[in-house]
Design an enzyme around this catalytic site. Structure first.
Site, short mmCIF file in Angstrom:
data_model
loop_
_atom_site.label_atom_id
_atom_site.label_comp_id
_atom_site.label_asym_id
_atom_site.label_seq_id
_atom_site.Cartn_x
_atom_site.Cartn_y
_atom_site.Cartn_z
N VAL A 1 0.26 -6.16 4.72
CA VAL A 1 -1.29 -6.28 4.91
C VAL A 1 -2.05 -4.72 4.74
CG1 VAL A 1 -2.85 -6.66 6.80
CG2 VAL A 1 -0.71 -8.10 6.76
N CYS A 2 -2.99 -4.87 3.67
CA CYS A 2 -3.45 -3.60 3.60
C CYS A 2 -4.47 -3.10 4.58
CB CYS A 2 -4.48 -3.95 2.52
SG CYS A 2 -5.67 -2.47 1.83
N PHE A 3 -5.10 -3.79 5.33
CA PHE A 3 -5.94 -3.30 6.32
C PHE A 3 -5.24 -2.70 7.60
CE2 PHE A 3 -9.48 -4.31 3.60
CZ PHE A 3 -10.25 -3.12 3.87
#
Lengths: 254, 124
Positions: free
Chosen positions: A139-141
């Site tokens: 997950v990027c965020f």
């Protein structure tokens, strides 16, 4: 004053958005002025990094929501592009405008992003970095890499870069609302890294939460205008609107 | 100190020649600038490329960068260790972090590459 070209697209499907960014990168030639593209996503779309696998995602969950799944030409991890402003920049590197290195490139583009957020009354800061183990999460965020922008310790802008000989593409998402956290519904449980929706919202923020009231659809155009103005002012550029047909990219960008 | 046992490109790759084989990697400068490298995509053994072709990509915590081949030739080996440990490119860019071996088709191409002094000058 130096010029740059600006493209302001209507909201588009994920595959079109990534094809357009890639077309701008492919078409860039030495001596071309930089391009700033501002865009959004309709339907919402999950994008995943160049080295991630499509099989990492719950395709049925994404399809049942009517969302897209698309691979980015850049690195990094997955994002649900929902309530956000998205930017991309294609330009020369090394160059006087973007400096000599990857680091200087990020920092040059961070200037207008931080100025945009500060003009909205939010004290943005640039994060120090993450390690290799964090980068392997899905997950990027969830985490803030070096050069990423945070407010009050929470990530609000996620960016990624692709570099080729003499040119780069950087694109990024500025969170306007909290729907990005629905990304977790699109990942099999083993890929969520022990994170739930509340956990993801706890390490991120967005313009709506910062203002204390969600942004309405009708307000996005003003936000985009402010973002374009920040790019012009902080990079010392005159932004000249350009159409896809003028770039000779109408076919590739459809 | 830039080793003078190999040649360099303006895109920060190096090639070290052993007989008819060129060993290719990226420089310490490039690895440092990319930061922690998390994936390396390399070409198939047997594939043939021209000098300057993009033959793979390197992803770090900051960016995806194309890997360019400094010399023309056939890929005869890729570094199997990078699949499980891409961080070798950071810890040992000039040795254990090599990326591909290529059978040179035109050794004269090496003459157009930078020597150690030229590469040092490029870095400023």
């Amino acid at each position: 004053m130096a010029t740059a070209r600006i493209i302001r697209d209507l909201p588009l499907p994920g595959a079109v958005n990534m094809r357009r960014d890639t077309a701008l990168l492919d078409a860039w030639r030495p001596g071309d002025p930089p391009i700033l593209r501002l865009y959004r996503w309709r339907p919402y779309a999950v994008s995943y990094g160049f080295h991630q696998r499509s099989g990492d995602f719950d395709h049925a969950a994404i399809a049942s929501r009517g969302w897209d799944l698309v691979q980015r030409p850049t690195g990094g991890r997955a994002i649900l592009h929902a309530e956000e402003l998205t930017y991309s920049v294609v330009g020369p590197s090394p160059s006087p405008l973007f400096g000599p290195s990857l680091h200087s490139c990020y920092m040059a583009i961070n200037e207008p992003l931080v100025a945009f957020l500060r003009a909205l009354g939010h004290e943005a800061e640039i994060s120090g970095g993450e390690d290799r183990r964090e980068q392997r999460q899905a997950v990027c965020f969830k985490s803030a890499g070096q050069h990423e922008i945070r407010i009050g310790g929470r990530k609000i802008v996620g960016s990624a870069q692709r570099r080729r000989e003499g040119v780069f593409l950087q694109h990024g998402s500025i969170l306007v609302g909290p729907r990005h956290a629905d990304l977790l519904d699109c990942l099999p449980p083993r890929r969520r890294g022990g994170l739930d929706r509340d956990g993801l919202l706890a390490v991120t923020t967005d313009l709506g939460r910062l203002r204390g009231a969600p942004y309405q659809e009708s307000e996005y155009a003003d936000l985009e205008e402010r973002l374009a103005s920040a790019f012009a002012a902080r990079l010392g550029l005159e932004l000249v609107p350009v159409a896809w047909t003028e770039l000779g990219l109408a076919d590739q960008s459809a | 100190m830039i080793p003078n046992d190999r040649k360099y490109t303006q895109e920060h790759e190096w090639v070290q020649v052993e007989g008819e084989i060129g060993i290719v990697g990226i420089t310490d400068h490039a690895a440092s600038e990319l930061g922690d490298i998390v994936y390396v995509d390399l070409p198939e053994v047997g594939a043939e490329f021209s000098a300057g072709d993009s033959v793979g990509s390197i992803e770090s915590v900051k960016a995806v960068a194309d890997l360019y081949l400094p010399v023309s030739g056939e890929i005869v080996e890729v570094n199997p260790a990078l699949d499980g440990d891409p961080g070798l490119v950071n810890s040992s860019p000039l040795d254990d972090g090599w990326m591909v071996k290529v059978r040179l088709v035109d050794p004269a191409e090496l003459d157009s590459l930078l020597d150690a002094a030229g590469y040092e000058e490029l870095l400023g």
